[in-house]
Write an enzyme that holds these catalytic residues in place. Structure first.
Site, PDB file in Angstrom:
ATOM      1  N   ASN A  10     -57.697 -49.864  25.211  1.00  0.00           N
ATOM      2  CA  ASN A  10     -57.555 -50.521  23.903  1.00  0.00           C
ATOM      3  C   ASN A  10     -58.420 -49.758  22.902  1.00  0.00           C
ATOM      4  OD1 ASN A  10     -57.445 -52.244  21.726  1.00  0.00           O
ATOM      5  ND2 ASN A  10     -58.622 -53.893  22.670  1.00  0.00           N
ATOM      6  N   TRP A  11     -57.762 -48.961  22.095  1.00  0.00           N
ATOM      7  CA  TRP A  11     -58.518 -48.110  21.152  1.00  0.00           C
ATOM      8  C   TRP A  11     -58.971 -48.866  19.908  1.00  0.00           C
ATOM      9  CZ3 TRP A  11     -55.248 -42.942  21.037  1.00  0.00           C
ATOM     10  CH2 TRP A  11     -55.434 -42.275  22.259  1.00  0.00           C
ATOM     11  N   LYS A  12     -58.506 -50.078  19.759  1.00  0.00           N
ATOM     12  CA  LYS A  12     -58.866 -50.890  18.589  1.00  0.00           C
ATOM     13  C   LYS A  12     -58.554 -50.115  17.308  1.00  0.00           C
ATOM     14  CE  LYS A  12     -62.024 -53.356  21.547  1.00  0.00           C
ATOM     15  NZ  LYS A  12     -63.217 -54.153  21.709  1.00  0.00           N
ATOM     16  N   HIS A  99     -56.544 -61.154  21.454  1.00  0.00           N
ATOM     17  CA  HIS A  99     -57.874 -60.569  21.658  1.00  0.00           C
ATOM     18  C   HIS A  99     -58.907 -61.375  20.869  1.00  0.00           C
ATOM     19  CE1 HIS A  99     -61.174 -57.730  21.658  1.00  0.00           C
ATOM     20  NE2 HIS A  99     -60.569 -57.122  22.670  1.00  0.00           N
ATOM     21  N   GLU A 148     -61.695 -61.825  29.300  1.00  0.00           N
ATOM     22  CA  GLU A 148     -62.535 -60.981  28.431  1.00  0.00           C
ATOM     23  C   GLU A 148     -63.559 -61.837  27.716  1.00  0.00           C
ATOM     24  OE1 GLU A 148     -61.217 -56.936  26.710  1.00  0.00           O
ATOM     25  OE2 GLU A 148     -60.749 -58.594  25.408  1.00  0.00           O
ATOM     26  N   SER A 191     -67.028 -54.147  28.424  1.00  0.00           N
ATOM     27  CA  SER A 191     -68.011 -53.120  28.807  1.00  0.00           C
ATOM     28  C   SER A 191     -67.706 -52.461  30.151  1.00  0.00           C
ATOM     29  CB  SER A 191     -69.427 -53.705  28.807  1.00  0.00           C
ATOM     30  OG  SER A 191     -69.751 -54.152  27.515  1.00  0.00           O
ATOM     31  N   GLY A 212     -62.160 -50.820  26.346  1.00  0.00           N
ATOM     32  CA  GLY A 212     -62.250 -50.525  24.921  1.00  0.00           C
ATOM     33  C   GLY A 212     -63.019 -49.239  24.680  1.00  0.00           C
ATOM     34  N   GLY A 213     -64.298 -49.388  24.357  1.00  0.00           N
ATOM     35  CA  GLY A 213     -65.144 -48.243  23.974  1.00  0.00           C
ATOM     36  C   GLY A 213     -65.054 -47.051  24.917  1.00  0.00           C
TER      37      GLY A 213
HETATM   38  P1  PGA Z   1     -65.122 -52.824  25.551  1.00  0.00           P
HETATM   39  O1  PGA Z   1     -63.897 -53.579  24.891  1.00  0.00           O
HETATM   40  O2  PGA Z   1     -64.616 -52.144  26.801  1.00  0.00           O
HETATM   41  O3  PGA Z   1     -65.561 -51.836  24.494  1.00  0.00           O
HETATM   42  O4  PGA Z   1     -66.162 -53.827  25.856  1.00  0.00           O
HETATM   43  C1  PGA Z   1     -62.957 -54.235  25.658  1.00  0.00           C
HETATM   44  C2  PGA Z   1     -61.969 -54.910  24.747  1.00  0.00           C
HETATM   45  O5  PGA Z   1     -62.390 -55.600  23.828  1.00  0.00           O
HETATM   46  O6  PGA Z   1     -60.755 -54.728  24.874  1.00  0.00           O
END
Ligand code: PGA
Length: 228
Positions: A10-12, A99, A148, A191, A212-213
């Site tokens: 998920n690149w947001k 989300h 999540e 995370s 995500g990150g």
């Molecule tokens: P994160 O994000 O891996 O950066 O914690 C996960 C997400 O919100 O999809």
């Protein structure tokens, strides 16, 4: 981990079209060194980069699926700024819905989320629905459920790594969700990184991760995949 795992990146609200193509070019090199038989990979770029990603993946025949990060609850029509399910389906097979960032920043509630799931399902998109805790409402038609917890989601601030949820807590929540929904497609997000992923390997019912990150850097994402 001996079962097939689903990794959803998920690149947001990150990456332009050219960043996306560059990421895919580097990542496809890394993929040649990874063992992928037990993994499915879904990349969710921003809407603006979906077409570039689609063309690159098609041209290079990469074993990567695409997803969108959100979808309109409405069909095509007079809805300024919205991206309709059919417009996504042309380019992607999956969509993330509900989300916690959308709930928090755009005030999405269970009713909107349920409507989004229905409209996405109507065009054949596979729905990835985020659940913030064990009590979250599971909309009818959700295909893949992701636990999540918002507190575990990384901030994206350099030097401030996020703290993933306790694997025992994840197991408990999965069991509760499974008992409630009978669903086996349970993913964890929050995370997940190459430095944290080992802790999740013993969780029964775990079928993959929403990342995500750690998915923004192709090397880190490849490192994380290499651990499973
Ligand atoms: P994160 O994000 O891996 O950066 O914690 C996960 C997400 O919100 O999809």
């Amino acid at each position: 981990m001996d079962k097939k795992l689903l990794f959803i990146a998920n690149w947001k609200s990150n990456k332009t079209c050219s960043d996306t193509v560059e990421w895919l070019a580097h990542f496809s090199d890394e993929m040649t060194r990874l063992s992928l038989d037990n993994k499915d990979i879904v990349i969710c770029p921003p809407f603006t980069a979906l077409f570039s990603a689609y063309m690159y993946i098609k041209e290079h025949k990469l074993p990567i699926s695409l997803g969108a990060q959100d979808v309109s609850p409405f069909d095509e029509g007079m809805h300024t700024g919205e991206i309709a399910p059919i417009q996504i389906k042309e380019l992607a097979d999956y969509v993330i819905i509900g989300h916690s960032e959308r709930r928090r920043e755009f005030l999405e509630d269970d009713a909107i989320i349920a409507k989004k799931v229905q409209s996405a399902k109507a065009v054949g998109l596979a729905t990835i629905v985020c659940l913030q805790d064990e009590n979250a409402q599971v909309p009818k038609g959700a295909d893949i459920l992701v636990y999540e917890p918002p507190r575990a989601i990384s901030s994206g601030i350099p030097g401030k790594p996020g703290v993933p949820d306790d694997p025992r807590k994840i197991s408990q929540v999965f069991t509760q969700i499974h008992n409630k929904t009978n669903k086996n497609e349970l993913l964890y997000g929050g995370s997940v990184a190459s430095s944290t992923i080992d802790a999740f390997s013993a969780i029964p019912l775990l079928r993959g991760f929403l990342v995500g990150g750690a998915s923004l850097d192709y090397l880190e994402f490849a490192r994380l995949l290499s651990k499973c």
